[in-house]
Write a protein that holds these residues in place. Structure first.
Motif, PDB file in Angstrom:
ATOM      1  N   LEU A  26      19.114   8.477   0.420  1.00 37.60           N
ATOM      2  CA  LEU A  26      19.323   7.096   0.839  1.00 37.60           C
ATOM      3  C   LEU A  26      20.682   6.979   1.511  1.00 37.60           C
ATOM      4  O   LEU A  26      21.686   7.457   0.986  1.00 37.60           O
ATOM      5  CB  LEU A  26      19.265   6.164  -0.373  1.00 37.60           C
ATOM      6  CG  LEU A  26      17.950   6.180  -1.162  1.00 37.60           C
ATOM      7  CD1 LEU A  26      18.049   5.270  -2.375  1.00 37.60           C
ATOM      8  CD2 LEU A  26      16.787   5.786  -0.278  1.00 37.60           C
ATOM      9  N   ALA A  29      22.590   0.978   4.637  1.00 38.55           N
ATOM     10  CA  ALA A  29      22.476   0.295   5.922  1.00 38.55           C
ATOM     11  C   ALA A  29      22.869  -1.175   5.795  1.00 38.55           C
ATOM     12  O   ALA A  29      22.899  -1.889   6.786  1.00 38.55           O
ATOM     13  CB  ALA A  29      21.050   0.413   6.453  1.00 38.55           C
ATOM     14  N   LEU A  33      20.254  -2.818   1.490  1.00 40.50           N
ATOM     15  CA  LEU A  33      19.335  -2.066   2.337  1.00 40.50           C
ATOM     16  C   LEU A  33      19.816  -0.624   2.518  1.00 40.50           C
ATOM     17  O   LEU A  33      21.008  -0.386   2.721  1.00 40.50           O
ATOM     18  CB  LEU A  33      19.248  -2.745   3.710  1.00 40.50           C
ATOM     19  CG  LEU A  33      18.303  -2.141   4.742  1.00 40.50           C
ATOM     20  CD1 LEU A  33      16.852  -2.348   4.324  1.00 40.50           C
ATOM     21  CD2 LEU A  33      18.551  -2.768   6.110  1.00 40.50           C
ATOM     22  N   TRP A  34      18.871   0.332   2.452  1.00 41.11           N
ATOM     23  CA  TRP A  34      19.160   1.754   2.665  1.00 41.11           C
ATOM     24  C   TRP A  34      18.124   2.343   3.602  1.00 41.11           C
ATOM     25  O   TRP A  34      16.950   1.972   3.562  1.00 41.11           O
ATOM     26  CB  TRP A  34      19.104   2.541   1.348  1.00 41.11           C
ATOM     27  CG  TRP A  34      20.202   2.196   0.416  1.00 41.11           C
ATOM     28  CD1 TRP A  34      21.393   2.854   0.270  1.00 41.11           C
ATOM     29  CD2 TRP A  34      20.244   1.105  -0.500  1.00 41.11           C
ATOM     30  NE1 TRP A  34      22.165   2.228  -0.674  1.00 41.11           N
ATOM     31  CE2 TRP A  34      21.482   1.143  -1.165  1.00 41.11           C
ATOM     32  CE3 TRP A  34      19.364   0.082  -0.821  1.00 41.11           C
ATOM     33  CZ2 TRP A  34      21.846   0.215  -2.126  1.00 41.11           C
ATOM     34  CZ3 TRP A  34      19.734  -0.849  -1.775  1.00 41.11           C
ATOM     35  CH2 TRP A  34      20.965  -0.760  -2.414  1.00 41.11           C
ATOM     36  N   ARG A  35      18.560   3.282   4.447  1.00 42.04           N
ATOM     37  CA  ARG A  35      17.638   4.093   5.237  1.00 42.04           C
ATOM     38  C   ARG A  35      17.151   5.220   4.337  1.00 42.04           C
ATOM     39  O   ARG A  35      17.942   5.835   3.629  1.00 42.04           O
ATOM     40  CB  ARG A  35      18.337   4.704   6.446  1.00 42.04           C
ATOM     41  CG  ARG A  35      18.466   3.779   7.600  1.00 42.04           C
ATOM     42  CD  ARG A  35      19.111   4.480   8.791  1.00 42.04           C
ATOM     43  NE  ARG A  35      19.876   3.507   9.539  1.00 42.04           N
ATOM     44  CZ  ARG A  35      21.148   3.209   9.334  1.00 42.04           C
ATOM     45  NH1 ARG A  35      21.838   3.855   8.436  1.00 42.04           N
ATOM     46  NH2 ARG A  35      21.738   2.272  10.038  1.00 42.04           N
ATOM     47  N   ILE A  43      14.286   9.505   9.754  1.00 41.73           N
ATOM     48  CA  ILE A  43      14.190   8.246   9.017  1.00 41.73           C
ATOM     49  C   ILE A  43      12.719   7.955   8.740  1.00 41.73           C
ATOM     50  O   ILE A  43      11.910   7.852   9.668  1.00 41.73           O
ATOM     51  CB  ILE A  43      14.849   7.094   9.794  1.00 41.73           C
ATOM     52  CG1 ILE A  43      16.335   7.390   9.984  1.00 41.73           C
ATOM     53  CG2 ILE A  43      14.629   5.771   9.068  1.00 41.73           C
ATOM     54  CD1 ILE A  43      17.058   6.412  10.870  1.00 41.73           C
ATOM     55  N   HIS A  46      12.802   2.153   5.277  1.00 42.22           N
ATOM     56  CA  HIS A  46      13.939   1.518   4.626  1.00 42.22           C
ATOM     57  C   HIS A  46      13.565   1.080   3.213  1.00 42.22           C
ATOM     58  O   HIS A  46      12.409   0.769   2.937  1.00 42.22           O
ATOM     59  CB  HIS A  46      14.405   0.307   5.426  1.00 42.22           C
ATOM     60  CG  HIS A  46      15.053   0.685   6.713  1.00 42.22           C
ATOM     61  ND1 HIS A  46      14.320   1.027   7.824  1.00 42.22           N
ATOM     62  CD2 HIS A  46      16.348   0.803   7.052  1.00 42.22           C
ATOM     63  CE1 HIS A  46      15.150   1.334   8.805  1.00 42.22           C
ATOM     64  NE2 HIS A  46      16.387   1.213   8.372  1.00 42.22           N
ATOM     65  N   ARG A  48      14.759  -1.758   0.405  1.00 44.11           N
ATOM     66  CA  ARG A  48      15.528  -2.988   0.234  1.00 44.11           C
ATOM     67  C   ARG A  48      15.377  -3.477  -1.203  1.00 44.11           C
ATOM     68  O   ARG A  48      14.282  -3.464  -1.757  1.00 44.11           O
ATOM     69  CB  ARG A  48      15.022  -4.068   1.185  1.00 44.11           C
ATOM     70  CG  ARG A  48      15.823  -5.362   1.135  1.00 44.11           C
ATOM     71  CD  ARG A  48      15.224  -6.436   2.025  1.00 44.11           C
ATOM     72  NE  ARG A  48      14.983  -6.000   3.384  1.00 44.11           N
ATOM     73  CZ  ARG A  48      15.869  -6.074   4.363  1.00 44.11           C
ATOM     74  NH1 ARG A  48      17.078  -6.552   4.115  1.00 44.11           N
ATOM     75  NH2 ARG A  48      15.555  -5.666   5.588  1.00 44.11           N
ATOM     76  N   ARG A  62       9.309  -0.753   7.032  1.00 45.26           N
ATOM     77  CA  ARG A  62       9.416   0.009   8.271  1.00 45.26           C
ATOM     78  C   ARG A  62       9.901  -0.946   9.358  1.00 45.26           C
ATOM     79  O   ARG A  62       9.498  -2.102   9.412  1.00 45.26           O
ATOM     80  CB  ARG A  62       8.065   0.582   8.698  1.00 45.26           C
ATOM     81  CG  ARG A  62       7.592   1.750   7.856  1.00 45.26           C
ATOM     82  CD  ARG A  62       8.000   3.052   8.527  1.00 45.26           C
ATOM     83  NE  ARG A  62       7.804   4.211   7.702  1.00 45.26           N
ATOM     84  CZ  ARG A  62       6.704   4.921   7.624  1.00 45.26           C
ATOM     85  NH1 ARG A  62       5.645   4.583   8.309  1.00 45.26           N
ATOM     86  NH2 ARG A  62       6.663   5.990   6.862  1.00 45.26           N
ATOM     87  N   PHE A  70      11.542  -6.058  10.300  1.00 41.92           N
ATOM     88  CA  PHE A  70      11.024  -5.135   9.306  1.00 41.92           C
ATOM     89  C   PHE A  70       9.639  -5.573   8.873  1.00 41.92           C
ATOM     90  O   PHE A  70       9.369  -6.767   8.714  1.00 41.92           O
ATOM     91  CB  PHE A  70      11.940  -5.083   8.083  1.00 41.92           C
ATOM     92  CG  PHE A  70      13.221  -4.349   8.333  1.00 41.92           C
ATOM     93  CD1 PHE A  70      13.259  -2.969   8.324  1.00 41.92           C
ATOM     94  CD2 PHE A  70      14.395  -5.036   8.587  1.00 41.92           C
ATOM     95  CE1 PHE A  70      14.440  -2.283   8.557  1.00 41.92           C
ATOM     96  CE2 PHE A  70      15.577  -4.367   8.815  1.00 41.92           C
ATOM     97  CZ  PHE A  70      15.600  -2.985   8.805  1.00 41.92           C
TER      98      PHE A  70
END
Length: 90
Positions: A26, A29, A33-35, A43, A46, A48, A62, A70
């Motif tokens: 992770l 972002a 939130l993380w990618r 990637i 995401h 959240r 996505r 998103f």
């Protein structure tokens, strides 16, 4: 008159969730939130964190490039479940 109060997230960032697998990592972002990246750095989507009345939920999302928004894949009680959904969804 009936009003409903929305549960708002605090203004402080959450700690990065721990994953049980090392297949993904992770990358922060945003505050919530993380990618989600695979071992090759691609990637996958995401993750959240969303506050709900019964506790924190982990949302797999996505990014839809055409709209710049998103798209929700699903909401889960653990980060591992959310990441697993992104792993197998292509």
């Amino acid at each position: 008159m009936h009003t409903t109060a929305a549960t708002a997230l605090p203004d402080i960032p959450y700690a990065t969730p721990d994953l049980s697998s090392d297949r993904e990592r992770l990358v922060r972002a945003g505050d919530h939130l993380w990618r989600v990246q695979d071992r090759a750095g691609r990637i996958l989507g995401h993750l959240r964190i969303a506050a709900e009345p019964l506790g924190l939920r982990y949302r797999a999302e996505r990014l839809h490039l055409a709209t710049g928004s998103f798209r929700l894949i699903g909401a889960f009680w653990t980060a591992d479940e959310a990441v697993q959904t992104l792993r197998y969804l292509r």
